[in-house]
Design a protein around this motif. Sequence first.
Motif, mmCIF file in Angstrom:
data_model
loop_
_atom_site.group_PDB
_atom_site.id
_atom_site.type_symbol
_atom_site.label_atom_id
_atom_site.label_comp_id
_atom_site.label_asym_id
_atom_site.label_seq_id
_atom_site.Cartn_x
_atom_site.Cartn_y
_atom_site.Cartn_z
ATOM 1 N N LEU A 40 0.825 -1.205 0.000
ATOM 2 C CA LEU A 40 0.000 0.000 0.000
ATOM 3 C C LEU A 40 0.863 1.261 0.000
ATOM 4 C CD1 LEU A 40 -2.788 -1.124 2.495
ATOM 5 C CD2 LEU A 40 -3.044 -0.750 0.024
ATOM 6 N N ASP A 41 1.965 1.202 0.715
ATOM 7 C CA ASP A 41 2.872 2.350 0.774
ATOM 8 C C ASP A 41 3.494 2.612 -0.601
ATOM 9 O OD1 ASP A 41 4.397 4.398 2.263
ATOM 10 O OD2 ASP A 41 6.115 3.106 1.802
ATOM 11 N N LEU A 42 3.992 1.545 -1.247
ATOM 12 C CA LEU A 42 4.619 1.708 -2.552
ATOM 13 C C LEU A 42 3.581 2.104 -3.609
ATOM 14 C CD1 LEU A 42 7.123 -1.293 -2.596
ATOM 15 C CD2 LEU A 42 7.663 1.150 -2.447
ATOM 16 N N ASP A 63 -3.457 -8.996 4.159
ATOM 17 C CA ASP A 63 -3.499 -9.974 3.071
ATOM 18 C C ASP A 63 -3.896 -9.291 1.764
ATOM 19 O OD1 ASP A 63 -6.266 -9.602 3.119
ATOM 20 O OD2 ASP A 63 -6.681 -11.490 4.138
ATOM 21 N N GLY A 64 -3.800 -10.062 0.658
ATOM 22 C CA GLY A 64 -4.064 -9.496 -0.656
ATOM 23 C C GLY A 64 -5.472 -8.974 -0.823
ATOM 24 N N ALA A 68 -6.267 -5.234 -2.048
ATOM 25 C CA ALA A 68 -7.071 -4.983 -3.248
ATOM 26 C C ALA A 68 -8.264 -4.079 -2.929
ATOM 27 C CB ALA A 68 -7.536 -6.304 -3.851
ATOM 28 N N ARG A 69 -8.930 -4.355 -1.818
ATOM 29 C CA ARG A 69 -10.095 -3.543 -1.455
ATOM 30 C C ARG A 69 -9.718 -2.086 -1.237
ATOM 31 N NH1 ARG A 69 -12.696 -8.016 2.589
ATOM 32 N NH2 ARG A 69 -14.113 -8.992 1.080
ATOM 33 N N ALA A 99 -10.212 -7.798 -8.079
ATOM 34 C CA ALA A 99 -9.179 -8.388 -8.923
ATOM 35 C C ALA A 99 -9.725 -8.584 -10.336
ATOM 36 C CB ALA A 99 -8.714 -9.723 -8.346
ATOM 37 N N ASP A 100 -8.906 -8.309 -11.339
ATOM 38 C CA ASP A 100 -9.330 -8.462 -12.730
ATOM 39 C C ASP A 100 -9.074 -9.879 -13.235
ATOM 40 O OD1 ASP A 100 -9.929 -5.549 -13.623
ATOM 41 O OD2 ASP A 100 -8.046 -5.423 -12.536
ATOM 42 N N ASP A 101 -8.145 -10.553 -12.634
ATOM 43 C CA ASP A 101 -7.819 -11.909 -13.051
ATOM 44 C C ASP A 101 -7.139 -12.601 -11.881
ATOM 45 O OD1 ASP A 101 -7.590 -14.125 -14.633
ATOM 46 O OD2 ASP A 101 -6.225 -13.244 -16.104
#
Length: 234
Positions: A40-42, A63-64, A68-69, A99-101
Amino acid sequence: MSVINILLVEDEDSLANFVSEELSFEGYQVIHARDGAEALDLYKKNQSELTLIILDWMLPVYDGITVARRIRKTSQIPIIMMTARNQVTDKITGLDTGADDYITKPFDIEELLARIRVILRRAEQLALLTQQPVIYQYKDLTLDTTKHLVERFGEPIPLTQKEFELILELIRRPEEVLTRDDLLNAVWGYDYFGQTNTVDVYIRSLRNKVDYLPENRLIQTVRGVGYVLRSAHD
């Protein structure tokens, strides 16, 4: 040719190093994060330059899914989720976060590269599409390509990029049965390495958002063939 910057979020160093090297060999610029907080920082620091995010599901700190959210609150940047989970419910959870994929571990690097190429190509095509104002309507469902907006009964429906592309293909050809291969080719591209059940996973997620009233379902299954946008009452 413009530089394509990819944020790779993976806590397993051996896998991250391997993927980074392969992406760099293909000409991509890679920024690596080892946990959700660093991701999130990057992302915040490099948001304007980033083109794509490859995001592991199981990460330290956040977590991912959480990552993403949070990103989806402000951005539609393409996200490919990497996961060892292969249950349909898990995949839908990933898609619902934006997520797109997704790609299931272990995976072949050529599959990941193919998915990246397809996502980038589709992003270019959609960018051109949004420059040509078109509003599609079928029954009480409306899709505006310029605003990237889908509405049902006048209410906006938040969709991921792939969900938007799927409903776009269906509403462009209403009452025409589209096979799973038709949809794979249209939305993921001919060099997509996934199986046709990928379409089923995305359709299920799309239905949860578009067909939330059972008595007014529009996305119909044609058993053994594919899907069609058609009112159940016709």
